[in-house]
Design a protein around this motif. Structure first.
Motif, short mmCIF file in Angstrom:
data_model
loop_
_atom_site.label_atom_id
_atom_site.label_comp_id
_atom_site.label_asym_id
_atom_site.label_seq_id
_atom_site.Cartn_x
_atom_site.Cartn_y
_atom_site.Cartn_z
N ASP A 174 15.65 -10.79 29.10
CA ASP A 174 14.79 -9.62 28.78
C ASP A 174 15.48 -8.82 27.75
O ASP A 174 14.76 -8.18 26.66
CB ASP A 174 14.46 -8.77 30.02
CG ASP A 174 13.36 -9.43 31.02
OD1 ASP A 174 12.83 -10.31 30.75
OD2 ASP A 174 13.44 -8.80 32.03
N ASP A 175 16.62 -8.63 27.73
CA ASP A 175 17.50 -7.94 26.95
C ASP A 175 17.41 -8.53 25.45
O ASP A 175 17.01 -8.05 24.44
CB ASP A 175 18.97 -7.68 27.26
CG ASP A 175 19.19 -6.88 28.43
OD1 ASP A 175 18.41 -5.97 28.60
OD2 ASP A 175 20.18 -6.85 29.06
N LEU A 176 17.60 -9.84 25.52
CA LEU A 176 17.36 -10.44 24.32
C LEU A 176 15.88 -10.66 23.77
O LEU A 176 16.04 -10.35 22.53
CB LEU A 176 17.93 -12.14 24.33
CG LEU A 176 19.39 -11.97 24.81
CD1 LEU A 176 19.75 -13.71 25.20
CD2 LEU A 176 20.39 -11.75 23.77
N ARG A 177 15.05 -10.79 24.28
CA ARG A 177 13.62 -10.57 24.00
C ARG A 177 13.24 -9.19 23.52
O ARG A 177 12.81 -9.15 22.27
CB ARG A 177 12.84 -11.15 25.00
CG ARG A 177 12.73 -12.46 25.34
CD ARG A 177 11.96 -12.82 26.37
NE ARG A 177 11.84 -14.42 26.63
CZ ARG A 177 11.39 -14.96 27.78
NH1 ARG A 177 11.00 -13.89 28.72
NH2 ARG A 177 11.34 -16.13 27.63
N GLU A 178 14.00 -8.14 23.95
CA GLU A 178 13.85 -6.89 23.30
C GLU A 178 14.40 -6.87 22.04
O GLU A 178 13.59 -6.00 21.12
CB GLU A 178 14.21 -5.71 24.54
CG GLU A 178 14.07 -4.36 23.95
CD GLU A 178 14.49 -3.45 24.79
OE1 GLU A 178 14.40 -2.06 24.59
OE2 GLU A 178 15.13 -3.47 26.11
N ALA A 179 15.45 -7.17 21.97
CA ALA A 179 16.37 -6.97 20.64
C ALA A 179 15.51 -7.79 19.64
O ALA A 179 15.63 -7.43 18.48
CB ALA A 179 17.72 -7.83 20.81
N VAL A 180 15.23 -9.01 20.02
CA VAL A 180 14.23 -9.65 18.88
C VAL A 180 12.99 -9.03 18.34
O VAL A 180 12.62 -8.99 17.57
CB VAL A 180 13.69 -11.28 19.43
CG1 VAL A 180 12.86 -11.69 18.44
CG2 VAL A 180 14.83 -11.97 19.62
N THR A 181 12.22 -8.43 19.39
CA THR A 181 11.11 -7.76 19.24
C THR A 181 11.20 -6.52 18.41
O THR A 181 10.45 -6.20 17.25
CB THR A 181 10.51 -7.35 20.47
OG1 THR A 181 9.81 -8.51 21.42
CG2 THR A 181 9.22 -6.42 20.19
N THR A 182 12.28 -5.82 18.59
CA THR A 182 12.97 -4.68 17.91
C THR A 182 13.11 -5.12 16.53
O THR A 182 12.88 -4.64 15.43
CB THR A 182 14.12 -3.86 18.52
OG1 THR A 182 13.76 -3.74 19.77
CG2 THR A 182 14.66 -2.56 17.80
N LEU A 183 14.09 -6.13 16.23
CA LEU A 183 14.37 -6.40 14.86
C LEU A 183 13.01 -6.95 14.17
O LEU A 183 13.23 -6.73 12.95
CB LEU A 183 15.32 -7.52 15.08
CG LEU A 183 16.85 -7.21 15.44
CD1 LEU A 183 17.57 -8.25 16.05
CD2 LEU A 183 17.68 -6.12 14.46
N GLU A 184 12.20 -7.74 14.76
CA GLU A 184 11.02 -8.44 14.09
C GLU A 184 10.21 -7.15 13.66
O GLU A 184 9.58 -7.24 12.52
CB GLU A 184 10.25 -9.01 15.02
CG GLU A 184 10.93 -10.54 15.15
CD GLU A 184 10.11 -11.37 16.12
OE1 GLU A 184 10.32 -12.57 16.10
OE2 GLU A 184 9.49 -10.77 16.95
N ASP A 185 10.33 -5.94 14.20
CA ASP A 185 9.39 -4.85 13.99
C ASP A 185 10.08 -3.99 12.87
O ASP A 185 9.39 -3.64 12.06
CB ASP A 185 9.35 -3.80 15.20
CG ASP A 185 8.67 -2.66 14.99
OD1 ASP A 185 7.36 -2.84 14.24
OD2 ASP A 185 8.56 -1.62 15.39
N ILE A 186 11.45 -3.94 12.96
CA ILE A 186 11.92 -3.11 11.75
C ILE A 186 12.35 -3.86 10.55
O ILE A 186 12.51 -3.38 9.51
CB ILE A 186 13.35 -2.41 12.24
CG1 ILE A 186 14.49 -3.51 12.71
CG2 ILE A 186 13.12 -1.54 13.48
CD1 ILE A 186 15.75 -3.06 13.16
#
Length: 385
Positions: free
Chosen positions: A327-339
């Motif tokens: 879940d941490d890694l998926r949150e990191a990917v989602t955040t980076l894809e957004d910014i």
């Protein structure tokens, strides 16, 4: 670097130790090194030339500026090929014959210029403000021309920033140290050297700047800025414990001086969290950023560079933590894809931070995919086949 070392043995002299050549002010630790430089180091041939150029510090700055301009033009040659300077409209500078640069967020044919033209633009604006006594507000509004593009308003980066740093320093170094443009020029040089990864040289400049400002008893806010710049250099040199000690004090100082919603406080939260992550203290970094992110969003908005950095640093701490869950890694990917697209729009695709965010996104995706694969049981893998 500015001249804080002996010209022969390179021993540290600070801003006041040692002795100087009586004619050109070249600095030495003592008479022995001065004699050696005159008899064996070629100073006998350069001394008059250095004096004619304005003294050792001015001669050194002029030389370093010329070198930095050449490096910047060579580094930008592919990007600026076939284009012309938006200020003088020429491909080669009419006087210096230097090439073109672009180190901002401009795209296409915009933002391409000669360093000399950018320098002349900044000097004219500042000279006009000083000569006409336009006041501190006008001076503060015009000073950013030394480090920001007048078209996209983004800070220059890399070797272009370094060339402008030397240009700024050579322009104002002859003024008294109590003169604020000289103080800002030293700061600008430190930033430029750091932007070009000349961190040892940047350290000498920033330590000299701090010593000077302490003598001048400047306000606390200005000293916090100088400490911040010094901590950046400590971190770049791998001296993370020293950087962390400074970062903790700076963040605490900003909270007391400005409050949690001030842009300077938010920037310092980013810096403090970055240093915590570099020392693998991920939980502390994430805790700080979770507290900071909603404040940054409310105060700065989505398109602010500090806000972008807050989210990037948080995502980086999420995925680099050895204990990161799926879940941490998926949150990191989602955040980076957004910014990532925001950074590309605000800073430009060639900006070092945009490229770093893209690299972080690639690594986070790989880590997430690897973690997801580990989570699949052997039976499920067979079934998938």
């Amino acid at each position: 670097m500015i001249l804080t070392h002996c010209a022969v043995c390179a021993v540290e002299l600070g801003l006041s130790l040692g002795k100087k050549c009586g004619r050109c002010s070249t600095r030495y630790c003592g008479a022995e090194c001065q004699k050696q430089h005159w008899e064996q180091g070629g100073h006998d041939k350069l001394c008059k030339l250095i004096k004619k150029s304005g003294g050792a510090e001015q001669y050194h700055a002029n030389t370093k500026y010329s070198e930095a301009v050449t490096v910047a033009a060579e580094a930008c040659a592919e990007d600026t090929k076939g284009q012309t300077c938006y200020i003088c409209t020429q491909a080669l500078h009419w006087k210096t014959k230097e090439g073109l640069v672009r180190g901002c967020a401009c795209r296409g044919t915009a933002g391409v210029a000669h360093v000399s033209c950018l320098v002349e633009q900044a000097k004219i604006l500042m000279d006009e403000a000083e000569e006409n006594n336009l006041g501190l507000k006008a001076l503060n509004e015009r000073w950013p021309r030394w480090h920001k593009c007048s078209l996209c308003e983004q800070t220059y980066h890399g070797v272009v920033m370094c060339a402008l740093g030397w240009a700024c320093w050579k322009t104002y170094l002859g003024r008294p140290e109590t003169d604020w443009p000289r103080c800002l020029a030293m700061q600008q040089l430190g930033h430029g050297l750091g932007a070009a990864d000349h961190h040892e040289d940047a350290l000498s400049v920033k330590e000299a700047e701090m010593a000077m400002l302490r003598r001048l008893s400047v306000p606390e806010g200005e000293m916090l800025n100088v400490q911040c710049n010094l901590a950046i250099t400590y971190a770049s040199l791998g001296r993370h414990e020293q950087a962390l000690s400074l970062r903790r004090d700076i963040y605490s100082g900003r909270l007391k001086l400005n409050g949690e919603e001030h842009p300077e406080t938010l920037r310092e939260a980013n810096n403090y969290a970055t240093t915590l992550s570099e020392l693998q203290r991920y939980q502390e970094a994430k805790s700080l950023l979770r507290k900071t992110m909603p404040v940054a969003r409310r105060v700065l908005g989505e398109d602010n560079e500090t806000r972008i950095l807050t989210r990037w640093i948080y995502a980086d701490a999420l995925y680099t933590d050895p204990g990161a869950t799926l879940d941490d890694l998926r949150e990191a990917v989602t955040t980076l894809e957004d910014i990532e697209p925001i950074a590309r729009r605000v800073l430009g695709g060639a900006h070092p931070r945009t490229m770093a965010i893209e690299r972080t996104l690639q690594k986070a995706r790989a880590a997430s995919e690897a973690k997801a694969t580990e989570a699949i049981t052997p039976g499920e893998r067979v079934a998938d086949k």
